[in-house]
Design a protein around this motif. Structure first.
Motif, PDB file in Angstrom:
ATOM      1  N   ASP A 170       0.975  -1.225  -0.029  1.00 41.73           N
ATOM      2  CA  ASP A 170      -0.037   0.064  -0.057  1.00 41.73           C
ATOM      3  C   ASP A 170       1.059   1.151   0.182  1.00 41.73           C
ATOM      4  N   THR A 175     -11.100   3.619  -7.711  1.00 41.30           N
ATOM      5  CA  THR A 175     -10.705   4.885  -6.977  1.00 41.30           C
ATOM      6  C   THR A 175      -9.718   5.928  -7.425  1.00 41.30           C
ATOM      7  N   ARG A 198      -9.250  13.539  -6.269  1.00 42.98           N
ATOM      8  CA  ARG A 198      -7.905  13.012  -5.534  1.00 42.98           C
ATOM      9  C   ARG A 198      -7.742  13.362  -4.150  1.00 42.98           C
ATOM     10  N   ARG A 224      -3.751   9.651   1.069  1.00 44.43           N
ATOM     11  CA  ARG A 224      -3.936   8.610   2.003  1.00 44.43           C
ATOM     12  C   ARG A 224      -3.096   8.317   2.934  1.00 44.43           C
ATOM     13  N   GLN A 281     -16.019   6.963  -2.223  1.00 46.11           N
ATOM     14  CA  GLN A 281     -16.637   5.743  -2.003  1.00 46.11           C
ATOM     15  C   GLN A 281     -18.032   5.493  -2.387  1.00 46.11           C
ATOM     16  N   VAL A 326     -14.363  -6.010   3.595  1.00 40.55           N
ATOM     17  CA  VAL A 326     -13.838  -4.821   4.563  1.00 40.55           C
ATOM     18  C   VAL A 326     -15.209  -4.315   5.070  1.00 40.55           C
TER      19      VAL A 326
END
Ligand code: HEM
Length: 471
Positions: A194, A332, A351, A354, A396, A449
């Motif tokens: 990640d 995403t 954008r 994260r 989301q 998730v």
């Protein structure tokens, strides 16, 4: 009007640069006594880590490694942010101009697809109790070791009294995250690397990697160029933080991959390939768009190449030959899927930056044998943006949960296989999982998730913390 760029000394370090970290602790608190809290906050402000300091720390780490140092440098970070109910409690009444922030994440939960129950017309998400009632703020503490974290927590609680009662404020929850051990360093709990793709911020990340798009500062920082909304003057250089407490059902996910392994390979290879198809990257981080048939760890480890793709490969970009339309990274950040439309659509406003960290233990032997999660683990997801309605909430709700996105594709893409949420969690499907049967819809039997809470926060600039928050 063109606004000058932000001064990194004024911006909290987690936003634009991101803490260097092995461990991270999030402390959620409620303010009890506004007057004494504000006084104590004024004393905490000099301890808050700015973007400038984080950049220097990262520089020191780089130099230390280059000179052969193998030990960890002692590095730590401290940031603070407030929810709308926190601002209200502090008597800060200016409207920050973001509907999602103002309502709070609890009110947004159903819209995000979180599960829950409705009674008397009121929806209550299946969250842990802390996030079902008000949380005024979050303190994020990052560090190289548990000792560093403990020291920082002790120092912070000494300055602002996070006492159980009769203090200026009290802690309602502490969540501890940690980088995973050994060769899983940097990988989330499903096993995928990640933290590869984040946008570069104009005039801050001045040497972006190939394929890393540069966004205007106002996409991440309030009040700067590209921020779509007029904000109160003191909000300049702040950023909205969307925090999500996301649990991951790892053995169940692994079991699914094995049982639905892509045919024509060994079961292990087929499972690995299916996992990569669901994410859009191999566990190593190599993007499917550049390495569609087999993992390429050398490519994965090369920042000059590992983000340099747009889904507009020379073959027909309207196929799922290389990467499913609904793979997590394509959903995403769809890149050419939007830019290639007629007329082209920009992804800039969507954008987000994260900054998550895993929490919870590694899989136990028992969990692996039983294919069942017995201990909670997942991701303390955080992302920053100048507008939650345009950023996290949109990604989301309107991308991950929207089966028709990306638009104008020959097959309906389906849900984001990793984070997409459906009204009926057993009803999700994705096309393109098997590159040889792209129109076939693969049922995804459960959502792996599971959100158990979260909140939207505002991370103010250092000047705002001095003038508007502390006293
Ligand atoms: C990328 C995992 C939740 C948005 C990634 C990557 C992984 C990953 C492995 C690829 C590495 C990279 O490109 O940096 C997960 C897991 C999640 C999760 C396991 C939940 C437990 C979310 C959520 C969002 C999100 C909730 C936003 C709503 C993104 C974005 C990218 C990404 C924007 C970068 C895509 C690109 O630029 O190519 N995620 N993620 N993720 N994820 Fe997630």
């Amino acid at each position: 009007t063109v606004v000058p760029p932000a001064d990194p000394k004024n911006v909290q370090g987690d936003i634009t640069i991101g803490f260097a970290k092995r461990l991270e602790t999030a402390i959620f608190f409620i303010v009890d006594d506004v007057d004494s809290f504000r006084k104590q906050l004024a004393l905490l402000v000099p301890k808050i880590t700015t973007a400038d300091q984080v950049a220097n720390d990262k520089d020191s780490i780089k130099k230390h490694k280059q000179s052969g140092g193998t030990d960890l440098l002692k590095i730590s970070g401290l940031n603070i942010a407030f929810s709308q109910s926190g601002l209200t409690k502090l008597g800060i009444t200016d409207d920050l101009g973001d509907a999602a922030f103002k309502e709070g994440q609890f009110t947004d939960a159903q819209n995000l697809g979180d599960k829950g129950s409705t009674s008397g017309g009121v929806f209550t998400p299946d969250w842990i109790p802390t996030f079902r009632s008000a949380v005024h703020g979050i303190i994020i503490i990052a560090g190289d070791s548990q000792t560093t974290i403990d020291e920082r927590v002790a120092e912070t609680t000494q300055i602002i009294h996070l006492a159980p009662k009769n203090g200026s404020c009290h802690q309602v929850l502490r969540l501890d995250g940690a980088v995973r051990p050994g060769d899983q360093k940097g990988h989330e709990h499903f096993g995928f690397l990640d933290g590869i793709s984040n946008p570069a911020i104009e005039k801050i990340d001045v040497n972006p990697f190939p394929g890393q798009e540069t966004v205007r500062q106002g996409i991440i920082l309030l009040g700067r160029n590209g921020d779509p909304t007029t904000r109160p003057a003191w909000a300049l250089d702040g950023s909205f933080l969307a925090f999500r407490y996301l649990f991951q059902l790892v053995p169940e996910f692994n079991d699914f991959l094995l049982h639905n392994a892509i045919p024509g390979l060994t079961p292990e290879e087929g499972a690995e390939f299916l996992g990569a198809r669901l994410f859009g990257r191999w566990k190593s981080g190599a993007p499917l768009d550049l390495a569609p048939l087999k993992d390429d760890p050398v490519l994965a480890a090369d920042p000059q190449r590992n983000n340099n793709f747009r889904y507009n490969f020379p073959e027909d970009p309207q196929t799922q030959d290389r990467c499913p339309f609904a793979a997590h990274v394509r959903k995403t950040n769809p890149r050419f899927d939007l830019e290639g439309l007629n007329p082209p659509a920009s992804t800039e406003a969507r954008r987000i930056v994260r900054r998550g960290i895993p929490f919870g233990p590694e899989l136990s032997a028992q969990e692996q044998q039983q294919n069942t999660t017995l201990q909670g683990r997942g991701l303390l997801f955080r992302c920053y943006q100048s507008d939650i309605t345009n950023g996290f909430q949109f990604v989301q709700h309107s991308w991950a949960n929207n089966t028709a996105f990306p638009p104008q594709k020959p097959e309906t893409p389906g849900f984001d296989a990793i984070i997409g949420q459906a009204a009926d969690p057993t009803s999700r499907t994705i096309t393109g999982a098997d590159p040889k049967a792209q129109t076939t819809a693969l049922p995804l039997p459960i959502e792996w998730v599971v959100p158990k809470g979260g909140e939207y926060f505002f991370s103010p600039s250092i000047p705002a913390l001095k003038s508007t928050f502390g006293k």
